[in-house]
Design a protein around this motif. Structure first.
Motif, PDB file in Angstrom:
ATOM      1  N   LEU A  84      91.361 -70.774 -17.391  1.00 48.85           N
ATOM      2  CA  LEU A  84      90.368 -71.762 -16.950  1.00 48.85           C
ATOM      3  C   LEU A  84      90.138 -71.658 -15.446  1.00 48.85           C
ATOM      4  N   LEU A  85      91.234 -71.515 -14.691  1.00 45.68           N
ATOM      5  CA  LEU A  85      91.129 -71.494 -13.228  1.00 45.68           C
ATOM      6  C   LEU A  85      90.520 -70.186 -12.721  1.00 45.68           C
ATOM      7  N   GLU A  86      90.684 -69.110 -13.484  1.00 41.77           N
ATOM      8  CA  GLU A  86      90.034 -67.855 -13.099  1.00 41.77           C
ATOM      9  C   GLU A  86      88.518 -68.025 -13.067  1.00 41.77           C
ATOM     10  N   GLY A  87      87.999 -68.961 -13.861  1.00 41.51           N
ATOM     11  CA  GLY A  87      86.557 -69.189 -13.903  1.00 41.51           C
ATOM     12  C   GLY A  87      86.094 -70.381 -13.103  1.00 41.51           C
ATOM     13  N   ARG A  88      86.960 -70.883 -12.212  1.00 42.54           N
ATOM     14  CA  ARG A  88      86.598 -72.087 -11.449  1.00 42.54           C
ATOM     15  C   ARG A  88      85.486 -71.777 -10.453  1.00 42.54           C
ATOM     16  N   THR A  89      84.834 -72.863 -10.008  1.00 38.99           N
ATOM     17  CA  THR A  89      83.699 -72.726  -9.115  1.00 38.99           C
ATOM     18  C   THR A  89      84.137 -72.153  -7.771  1.00 38.99           C
ATOM     19  N   PRO A  90      83.599 -70.995  -7.384  1.00 37.07           N
ATOM     20  CA  PRO A  90      83.973 -70.432  -6.090  1.00 37.07           C
ATOM     21  C   PRO A  90      83.454 -71.302  -4.945  1.00 37.07           C
ATOM     22  N   GLY A  91      84.152 -71.284  -3.835  1.00 34.23           N
ATOM     23  CA  GLY A  91      83.700 -72.003  -2.656  1.00 34.23           C
ATOM     24  C   GLY A  91      84.056 -73.468  -2.650  1.00 34.23           C
ATOM     25  N   ARG A  92      84.665 -73.936  -3.721  1.00 29.02           N
ATOM     26  CA  ARG A  92      85.113 -75.321  -3.774  1.00 29.02           C
ATOM     27  C   ARG A  92      86.643 -75.319  -3.775  1.00 29.02           C
ATOM     28  N   SER A  93      87.231 -76.311  -3.104  1.00 35.11           N
ATOM     29  CA  SER A  93      88.686 -76.391  -3.080  1.00 35.11           C
ATOM     30  C   SER A  93      89.195 -77.262  -4.216  1.00 35.11           C
ATOM     31  N   HIS A  94      90.335 -76.837  -4.744  1.00 34.27           N
ATOM     32  CA  HIS A  94      90.958 -77.515  -5.881  1.00 34.27           C
ATOM     33  C   HIS A  94      92.393 -77.892  -5.528  1.00 34.27           C
ATOM     34  N   ALA A  95      92.872 -78.970  -6.130  1.00 38.72           N
ATOM     35  CA  ALA A  95      94.286 -79.356  -5.995  1.00 38.72           C
ATOM     36  C   ALA A  95      94.850 -79.590  -7.390  1.00 38.72           C
ATOM     37  N   LEU A  96      95.876 -78.822  -7.727  1.00 37.29           N
ATOM     38  CA  LEU A  96      96.584 -79.004  -8.994  1.00 37.29           C
ATOM     39  C   LEU A  96      97.801 -79.860  -8.712  1.00 37.29           C
ATOM     40  N   CYS A  97      97.832 -81.058  -9.295  1.00 34.07           N
ATOM     41  CA  CYS A  97      98.858 -82.042  -8.959  1.00 34.07           C
ATOM     42  C   CYS A  97      99.566 -82.481 -10.237  1.00 34.07           C
ATOM     43  N   GLY A  98     100.883 -82.492 -10.199  1.00 32.03           N
ATOM     44  CA  GLY A  98     101.546 -83.046 -11.367  1.00 32.03           C
ATOM     45  C   GLY A  98     102.925 -82.505 -11.632  1.00 32.03           C
ATOM     46  N   ASP A  99     103.361 -82.796 -12.846  1.00 30.43           N
ATOM     47  CA  ASP A  99     104.670 -82.375 -13.340  1.00 30.43           C
ATOM     48  C   ASP A  99     104.478 -81.053 -14.053  1.00 30.43           C
ATOM     49  N   PHE A 100     104.881 -79.965 -13.355  1.00 33.04           N
ATOM     50  CA  PHE A 100     104.710 -78.627 -13.929  1.00 33.04           C
ATOM     51  C   PHE A 100     105.865 -78.262 -14.862  1.00 33.04           C
ATOM     52  N   ASN A 101     106.949 -79.017 -14.810  1.00 37.13           N
ATOM     53  CA  ASN A 101     108.153 -78.680 -15.576  1.00 37.13           C
ATOM     54  C   ASN A 101     108.591 -77.232 -15.330  1.00 37.13           C
ATOM     55  N   ILE A 102     108.389 -76.774 -14.085  1.00 40.25           N
ATOM     56  CA  ILE A 102     108.847 -75.448 -13.659  1.00 40.25           C
ATOM     57  C   ILE A 102     109.482 -75.591 -12.278  1.00 40.25           C
ATOM     58  N   ALA A 103     110.688 -75.085 -12.149  1.00 45.33           N
ATOM     59  CA  ALA A 103     111.330 -74.943 -10.844  1.00 45.33           C
ATOM     60  C   ALA A 103     111.057 -73.512 -10.387  1.00 45.33           C
ATOM     61  N   PRO A 104     110.111 -73.322  -9.459  1.00 44.72           N
ATOM     62  CA  PRO A 104     109.622 -71.961  -9.212  1.00 44.72           C
ATOM     63  C   PRO A 104     110.625 -71.037  -8.515  1.00 44.72           C
ATOM     64  N   GLY A 105     111.601 -71.586  -7.833  1.00 47.66           N
ATOM     65  CA  GLY A 105     112.577 -70.741  -7.134  1.00 47.66           C
ATOM     66  C   GLY A 105     114.006 -71.181  -7.406  1.00 47.66           C
ATOM     67  N   ASP A 106     114.945 -70.295  -7.063  1.00 46.38           N
ATOM     68  CA  ASP A 106     116.357 -70.616  -7.321  1.00 46.38           C
ATOM     69  C   ASP A 106     116.820 -71.838  -6.530  1.00 46.38           C
ATOM     70  N   ASP A 107     116.199 -72.092  -5.360  1.00 41.96           N
ATOM     71  CA  ASP A 107     116.570 -73.262  -4.559  1.00 41.96           C
ATOM     72  C   ASP A 107     115.999 -74.557  -5.119  1.00 41.96           C
ATOM     73  N   ASP A 108     115.242 -74.467  -6.185  1.00 44.04           N
ATOM     74  CA  ASP A 108     114.561 -75.655  -6.713  1.00 44.04           C
ATOM     75  C   ASP A 108     115.336 -76.363  -7.815  1.00 44.04           C
ATOM     76  N   VAL A 109     116.580 -75.943  -8.027  1.00 42.05           N
ATOM     77  CA  VAL A 109     117.516 -76.687  -8.879  1.00 42.05           C
ATOM     78  C   VAL A 109     118.835 -76.791  -8.122  1.00 42.05           C
ATOM     79  N   TRP A 110     119.607 -77.850  -8.436  1.00 40.90           N
ATOM     80  CA  TRP A 110     120.807 -78.107  -7.647  1.00 40.90           C
ATOM     81  C   TRP A 110     121.876 -77.055  -7.875  1.00 40.90           C
ATOM     82  N   ASP A 111     121.901 -76.455  -9.061  1.00 38.62           N
ATOM     83  CA  ASP A 111     122.931 -75.464  -9.377  1.00 38.62           C
ATOM     84  C   ASP A 111     122.361 -74.518 -10.423  1.00 38.62           C
ATOM     85  N   LEU A 112     122.042 -73.312  -9.985  1.00 40.93           N
ATOM     86  CA  LEU A 112     121.404 -72.365 -10.900  1.00 40.93           C
ATOM     87  C   LEU A 112     122.286 -72.069 -12.107  1.00 40.93           C
TER      88      LEU A 112
END
Length: 257
Positions: free
Chosen positions: A131-159
């Motif tokens: 969906l986002l690949e087809g988003r309107t060019p030239g307009r800014s977007h903000a994706l806000c919310g609970d992604f249920n993903i810790a994107p990096g190893d530092d994003d959980v208290w104990d890997l």
DNA sequence: ATGGTGGCCCGGCCA
């Protein structure tokens, strides 16, 4: 523009704290997740009395997402506006607020790596990316919310506590990185690369007080607006006191561009 | 120690 996101874990249970937080922090836009309300039960009038226009996409006792805005709320869209079949859950709503195209999202949890819900989660993230690949060019977007993903190893208290768990698996992180590859900036990680900035702590076992958290709520901004982010703030106070959600608030200052 | 707490709403399921 002060833009915030908060998984409230039932708006019925959290309404007094949400109202108090709004009055104290005066966000321009507030994205909510897990309202756990049907659309006809959403308190539009109470938020209107506080100066906010609202859009809610709910389904009853589970899920449910909303956007509150005091800088305008135009072109609301519930779910994936891609011509495909409706999502099985109410997890995505869009609106244009003060010139910024804002999404409030509640990505599926996934439960276990072997669970059907994990497959649903990855499929949901793939559908979002397309969906986002087809988003309107030239307009800014903000994706806000609970992604249920810790994107990096530092994003959980104990890997080590997350071996073979959801939220940290390679496919989930690849889905997150795909959004970054589409031009979306993880504004909290960009401004605050230090470890230990979490947005969620399990209710069980005193996890908050033991600092056993996870960074799974995110604000991703693309386009010219991404360069205007002037602060990013995790409001740990919203996780303290009486009847908190298990998630706290992430707020950013961003100018639509 | 597969426990623990809090949401749904009253028997377990879900986070």
């Amino acid at each position: 523009m002060k833009l915030a996101t908060w998984n409230v874990n039932s708006l019925n249970a959290r309404m007094p704290r949400v109202v108090q937080w709004i009055e104290e922090m005066e966000p321009d836009v507030l994205c909510l997740q897990e309202t756990k309300l049907a659309d006809d039960a959403f308190p539009h009038l109470e938020f209107r009395a506080l100066g906010y226009d609202t859009v809610h996409h709910g389904q009853g006792q589970w899920n449910g997402v909303a956007i509150l805005s005091r800088v305008g709320l135009d072109d609301p869209v519930a779910g994936f506006d891609d011509g495909g079949p409706p999502d099985r859950d109410a997890r995505l709503v869009w609106a244009t607020c003060g010139g910024l195209r804002v999404a409030s999202m509640y990505v599926p949890n996934g439960r276990e790596l072997t669970d059907d819900h994990y497959t649903y989660k990855l499929g949901w993230l793939d559908r979002l990316a397309v969906l986002l690949e087809g988003r309107t060019p030239g307009r800014s977007h903000a994706l806000c919310g609970d992604f249920n993903i810790a994107p990096g190893d530092d994003d959980v208290w104990d890997l080590a506590a997350f071996v073979d768990s959801t939220h940290v698996s390679a496919p989930e992180r690849a889905a997150f990185d795909r959004l970054v590859g589409l031009g979306f900036r993880d504004v909290l990680r960009t401004r605050h690369p230090d470890a230990g900035l979490y947005t969620y702590w399990d209710y069980r076992g005193g996890a908050f007080h033991k600092r056993q958290g996870m960074r799974i709520d995110h604000v991703l901004v693309d386009g010219a607006a991404a360069d205007t982010v002037s602060f990013v703030f995790v409001d740990r106070n919203a996780r303290k006191g009486d009847k908190p959600s298990d998630h706290t608030v992430l707020m950013v200052e961003v100018e639509p561009a």
